[in-house]
Each structure stands twice: as C-alpha cells, then as structure tokens.
Enzyme design. Structure first.
Site: not given
Length: 413
Positions: A121, A152
């Site tokens: 994201h 991440n």
C-alpha cells in the site's frame, strides 16, 4: 505562404519612400495570417495523447496513476488523530483493480501471484479506518506497488506507524508516498543505468525505491510543549518563533525497496525536499510558499548524486538544515520551516514494540481459539512479555471466540 509575405513585407518596408506603403504591406501580411488555419489547431484536430495522469479522488486519499507502469505516481493523504480513531477493519477487504482505471492500463492480482513481490500500500490500510468505504478503497491496485515483503512488513510498516504517531503531537499530518525507479552506477565504466523488473502479463513495474514526503502542522507553537522543548535543544530557532503563526515541519525520505534491519534509523534515508523533487520529477506541497534564496537545503553528509546507494548513512555529526519558507505563511517567524527529524526525532519503534504491534494485529484478527493461543505462545517463545493493551485484547478476543464456538469445538459462522 507566411514566409513569402515576410520576405515581401521586409523588402517593401525597406524600399518604401512613405510610411503609408510600409503600413499597407504589413496589414496585408497580418490579414493573411488571420485567414490561414493555425498549425496548433490542425495538430490537435483529433485530440492529443492522454496520459491518464489526472488526479483521482477517493474517500481518504488522492492519487495520480502511471498507466505505463501500472502503479501510482504518487498518493497523497491528510491524517488527524480523529480520522485514525475509526473502527473499520481490513479482514473483509480484498485487493482488486480500481474501477476508475481503464482495464487495459490496470494491474490484476494474478500479476503479483508467484512473483516474489508483495502488494504494498502507498496509502496504508492503517490510515483508512474512518469508514468501511475508505478501508475498501485502500485495497484498489491503483494504490499498490510491488514491494519487497520484508520491507513492506518491516521498515516501511514502521515508517507508516511513525506517520500515524505524528498525529498525537501535531494537529495535521500531510503525507505523499510513491514509487521510484532510480539509476544505478555500473561498477565498470561508471555509466548510470535505469533498470527495473516487471511482473505479470501486464508488466507491472517493480520500483527500486519508495519515497515519503511528510509535512506536519500545529496551529500554535504553544500547542505542543514536547516539540518546543526539542526545538530548544541545540537550536536557536525557538527563540525567534511566533506563537501566532502555525508551526510547520518537513521531512523527505527515499527508501530502497529491499530488506532493512532494525539497526538502521530513519534518518539514514532522509534527504532534502529539493532532492526528492529532482529524483521524482514532482513538486511537493506547491502551495506552500518558499523563499527564493533558500528554497531547500540538503542535509549535510548526503550524496544525492549517487542514489543507487540511497541507504548511505550521513557523516557523523551531520545535521539537516531547514527549508526556506515565507514567515507570513506559517514559517517559524524567521522565514524557516523546521526539519521534522530535528524537532521530532524521526524515531521508529524498536524490535520489541514492533513485535507487540504485530502480535496485536494477529490476536485481534484471530479466527479460532487455537490460532489465538498459538499467537500468544509464539510471543512467549520470543521472551516478550505482553503489555496491558495486548493482554486486554487477548482476553476480549478469547471471550468473543468462546461465545462463537459450538460444543463440538468448531467456530460458528
């Protein structure tokens, strides 16, 4: 035809004995120019190429999309403490193509399947708890880039947590995040090359680096005593600040898309806003007025021309300078907006705190008593004592699962 008239007009004006003759020739030339269709009109008769780089607006963020790379160019957010107090959960959300992006330019989940890259994201789910809609929209693939899994789930996740923590100390937090494909210098020959992997049948571009630009604001310097105290340590900026002006601080970071350990502080990846703009081709916070003489200053000890090694630490004792802004637009009173890392420290949570945070997410999302107990057992195996928050979360989730469990031990749907 216009070239002929330029020639004739020039000769006529040069040879004319009276100004009237010259004026007549010039008027004839201008009339011809007005009658002829302009080249610009003809070039665009059937339209010019559309880049698709227009801004798309969603419930909690805005973005510009890169159709060629199938990733966002940038994603912008505005965080406040109130916005982050929502109850929306991610457990029912699924990654999916953005209906606002034409299908031929969109990534799909199969592009990521088996690629070795996670779906990262840019506007994180943790920032989008204010409504079910905002949480769901954060899973559009237009908000996603191929990201190293450890990065991440680790360093980048800790950076996102830090951004949310900023809302406890500042009234407004603006964040712009996105991917970069930066040049690397060859070992032999010294040539710089831009090279990046693509994944899936749609050739989704894997960024070499990720960036974040962070702007924070308090409406008054007196609103946050901790920040003011930090300003006073080793700095004379606090003495010239105006309590009537909003306090502003900026931070810009470029992070390589690879694993980064807990021994690396966020300040290792800090660069000036000007350098981030040069590397990304974007102008950040363009409505924030800046003084012409000191638009931005590069943190000392950085080597921005060698972004292939963007992880290089600053020289010992190096300090980041501030960004020049007009005092009447919310600077510190001396025309400067502060360096975020100098006034707030830019400290990411450590290993123990991060482990407890991840455990909390697992415990809160546990779907069976067996999994719930396993999560707590794994924590004890790491010799980490649950804090009060995790203990209470565990007890609450345990009761919920016990109430949902049938006599045969299976969980009710």
């Amino acid at each position: 035809m216009s070239h002929v008239w330029r020639f004739v007009g020039g000769c006529a004006c040069g040879a004319a004995v009276s100004s009237g003759c010259c004026l007549a020739v010039l008027n004839l030339y201008r009339a011809e120019e007005r009658e002829a269709p302009g080249d610009h009109e003809e070039i665009g008769r059937y339209g010019l190429p559309a880049t698709g780089a227009e801004v798309h607006s969603y419930d909690s963020y805005r973005l510009s999309y890169d159709r060629a790379k199938r990733t966002p160019r940038w994603v912008a957010e505005h965080l406040t403490d109130r916005k982050l107090r929502g109850k929306a959960e991610r457990k029912h959300c699924r990654f999916r193509p953005d209906p606002n992006i034409p299908e031929c330019f969109s990534a799909v989940n199969d592009d990521y399947l088996g690629s070795g890259w996670s779906r990262g994201h840019m506007a994180p789910a943790g920032d989008n708890k204010q409504s079910e809609r905002s949480m769901s929209e954060s899973f559009y693939l237009s908000n996603i880039v191929p990201q190293n899994y450890e990065n991440n789930a680790g360093f980048w996740n800790r950076l996102e947590i830090y951004c949310r923590e900023l809302t406890r100390r500042f009234q407004d937090v603006w964040i712009v995040s996105g991917p970069l494909t930066l040049p690397e210098e060859e070992e032999e020959g010294g040539r710089k090359m831009v090279s990046y992997q693509v994944i899936g049948k749609h050739n989704v571009a894997v960024p070499t680096h990720l960036f974040k630009a962070i702007l924070v604001r308090n409406n008054s310097n007196n609103n946050n005593q901790d920040v003011n105290n930090n300003m006073a340590v080793g700095s004379d900026q606090s003495s010239s600040s105006s309590s009537s002006s909003p306090f502003l601080a900026l931070g810009a970071f470029i992070v390589p898309n690879r694993p980064i350990g807990f021994d690396r502080p966020l300040t290792d990846f800090q660069i000036s806003l000007e350098e981030l703009e040069r590397q990304s081709g974007l102008t950040f916070f363009p409505r924030l007025p800046r003084t012409s003489g000191n638009r931005t200053s590069r943190p000392a000890g950085r080597h921005p021309d060698n972004m292939a090694d963007a992880t290089a630490a600053p020289e010992k004792g190096a300090s980041s300078q501030v960004v020049g802004l007009s005092p009447e637009h919310g600077g510190l009173g001396d025309g400067l907006t502060a360096d975020l890392c100098e006034v707030d420290g830019c400290r990411l949570i450590g290993l123990k705190e991060f482990t407890l945070y991840i455990a909390g997410r697992k415990v809160g999302g546990a779907r069976s008593l067996a999994k719930l107990e396993r999560f707590m057992s794994d924590l004890r195996a790491q010799d980490i004592q649950p804090d009060d928050y995790l203990t209470n979360l565990y007890l609450r989730r345990k009761k919920e699962l016990e109430d949902q469990t049938r006599p045969d031990g299976k969980t009710l749907p």
